[in-house]
Write a protein that holds these residues in place. Structure first.
Motif, mmCIF file in Angstrom:
data_model
loop_
_atom_site.group_PDB
_atom_site.id
_atom_site.type_symbol
_atom_site.label_atom_id
_atom_site.label_comp_id
_atom_site.label_asym_id
_atom_site.label_seq_id
_atom_site.Cartn_x
_atom_site.Cartn_y
_atom_site.Cartn_z
ATOM 1 N N THR A 107 7.130 8.099 -19.833
ATOM 2 C CA THR A 107 8.069 7.654 -20.873
ATOM 3 C C THR A 107 8.606 6.264 -20.574
ATOM 4 N N ASN A 108 8.875 5.976 -19.290
ATOM 5 C CA ASN A 108 9.406 4.663 -18.902
ATOM 6 C C ASN A 108 8.324 3.757 -18.322
ATOM 7 N N ASN A 109 7.087 4.270 -18.226
ATOM 8 C CA ASN A 109 5.963 3.490 -17.713
ATOM 9 C C ASN A 109 6.207 3.035 -16.275
ATOM 10 N N LYS A 110 6.724 3.952 -15.441
ATOM 11 C CA LYS A 110 7.024 3.638 -14.045
ATOM 12 C C LYS A 110 6.305 4.599 -13.124
ATOM 13 N N VAL A 111 6.046 4.131 -11.901
ATOM 14 C CA VAL A 111 5.359 4.939 -10.899
ATOM 15 C C VAL A 111 6.195 4.924 -9.621
ATOM 16 N N ASP A 112 6.431 6.119 -9.052
ATOM 17 C CA ASP A 112 7.090 6.224 -7.750
ATOM 18 C C ASP A 112 6.000 6.247 -6.691
ATOM 19 N N ILE A 113 6.103 5.311 -5.725
ATOM 20 C CA ILE A 113 5.095 5.173 -4.680
ATOM 21 C C ILE A 113 5.767 5.329 -3.326
ATOM 22 N N GLU A 114 5.208 6.206 -2.495
ATOM 23 C CA GLU A 114 5.714 6.375 -1.133
ATOM 24 C C GLU A 114 4.972 5.385 -0.245
ATOM 25 N N TYR B 55 0.847 -1.187 0.000
ATOM 26 C CA TYR B 55 0.000 0.000 0.000
ATOM 27 C C TYR B 55 0.882 1.236 0.000
ATOM 28 N N GLY B 56 0.461 2.263 -0.734
ATOM 29 C CA GLY B 56 1.236 3.487 -0.757
ATOM 30 C C GLY B 56 0.499 4.603 -1.459
ATOM 31 N N THR B 57 1.221 5.706 -1.619
ATOM 32 C CA THR B 57 0.676 6.897 -2.277
ATOM 33 C C THR B 57 1.536 7.234 -3.475
ATOM 34 N N VAL B 58 0.911 7.518 -4.601
ATOM 35 C CA VAL B 58 1.645 7.858 -5.828
ATOM 36 C C VAL B 58 2.317 9.213 -5.641
ATOM 37 N N LYS B 59 3.619 9.268 -5.884
ATOM 38 C CA LYS B 59 4.380 10.513 -5.788
ATOM 39 C C LYS B 59 4.732 11.073 -7.155
ATOM 40 N N HIS B 60 5.021 10.196 -8.108
ATOM 41 C CA HIS B 60 5.404 10.662 -9.437
ATOM 42 C C HIS B 60 5.108 9.556 -10.451
ATOM 43 N N ALA C 57 6.126 4.618 3.026
ATOM 44 C CA ALA C 57 6.277 5.114 4.395
ATOM 45 C C ALA C 57 6.876 6.506 4.279
ATOM 46 N N ARG C 58 6.837 7.260 5.346
ATOM 47 C CA ARG C 58 7.356 8.618 5.293
ATOM 48 C C ARG C 58 8.824 8.606 4.867
ATOM 49 N N GLY C 59 9.093 9.162 3.685
ATOM 50 C CA GLY C 59 10.457 9.237 3.174
ATOM 51 C C GLY C 59 10.931 7.994 2.433
ATOM 52 N N VAL C 60 10.105 6.948 2.354
ATOM 53 C CA VAL C 60 10.487 5.718 1.661
ATOM 54 C C VAL C 60 9.694 5.640 0.356
ATOM 55 N N VAL C 61 10.397 5.779 -0.770
ATOM 56 C CA VAL C 61 9.756 5.777 -2.076
ATOM 57 C C VAL C 61 10.304 4.611 -2.883
ATOM 58 N N ILE C 62 9.395 3.828 -3.463
ATOM 59 C CA ILE C 62 9.803 2.729 -4.333
ATOM 60 C C ILE C 62 9.306 3.034 -5.743
ATOM 61 N N THR C 63 9.984 2.460 -6.715
ATOM 62 C CA THR C 63 9.583 2.614 -8.110
ATOM 63 C C THR C 63 9.091 1.266 -8.615
#
Length: 110
Positions: free
Chosen positions: A76-83, A67-72, A85-91
């Motif tokens: 072009t690369n079809n990727k989503v950055d998801i936060e 579970y997370g929140t979309v950040k970016h 936890a606070r300060g933890v972002v995965i792609t």
């Protein structure tokens, strides 16, 4: 002569019995399509529509159950950055974002 007449009649009967078998196969395919393939296609269409409507700030669930929140969103690369936890972002790949948090909570309550 009776033998050849008998064989001809038997061949005619066998040719006639293939039609019900073909009709049964077609009926089975139609039933499978109606109850299995069609609902899956509709679900895939809904998932694609959700993925294409993603925007920053959406609460989502990935295919791995994260579970997370979309950040970016990088189209072009079809990727989503998801936060997650606070300060933890995965792609993750955009194709692995399957649903919103609200929809998954509604499914769990059913």
């Amino acid at each position: 002569m009776n033998t050849s007449l008998f064989l001809a009649a038997q061949a005619a009967q066998q040719g006639g019995s293939a039609m019900p078998m073909i009709l049964m196969m077609v009926a089975i395919f139609v039933i499978m399509w109606f109850f299995m393939i069609r609902p899956q296609q509709k679900k895939q269409k809904e998932i694609r529509a959700f993925q294409n409507a993603l925007k920053d700030g959406d609460a989502v669930v990935t295919g791995g159950g994260i579970y997370g929140t979309v950040k970016h969103i990088d189209l072009t690369n079809n990727k989503v950055d998801i936060e997650i936890a606070r300060g933890v972002v995965i792609t993750v790949d955009k194709g692995y974002v399957f649903g919103s948090v609200q929809a998954s909570q509604q499914n769990q309550s059913k």
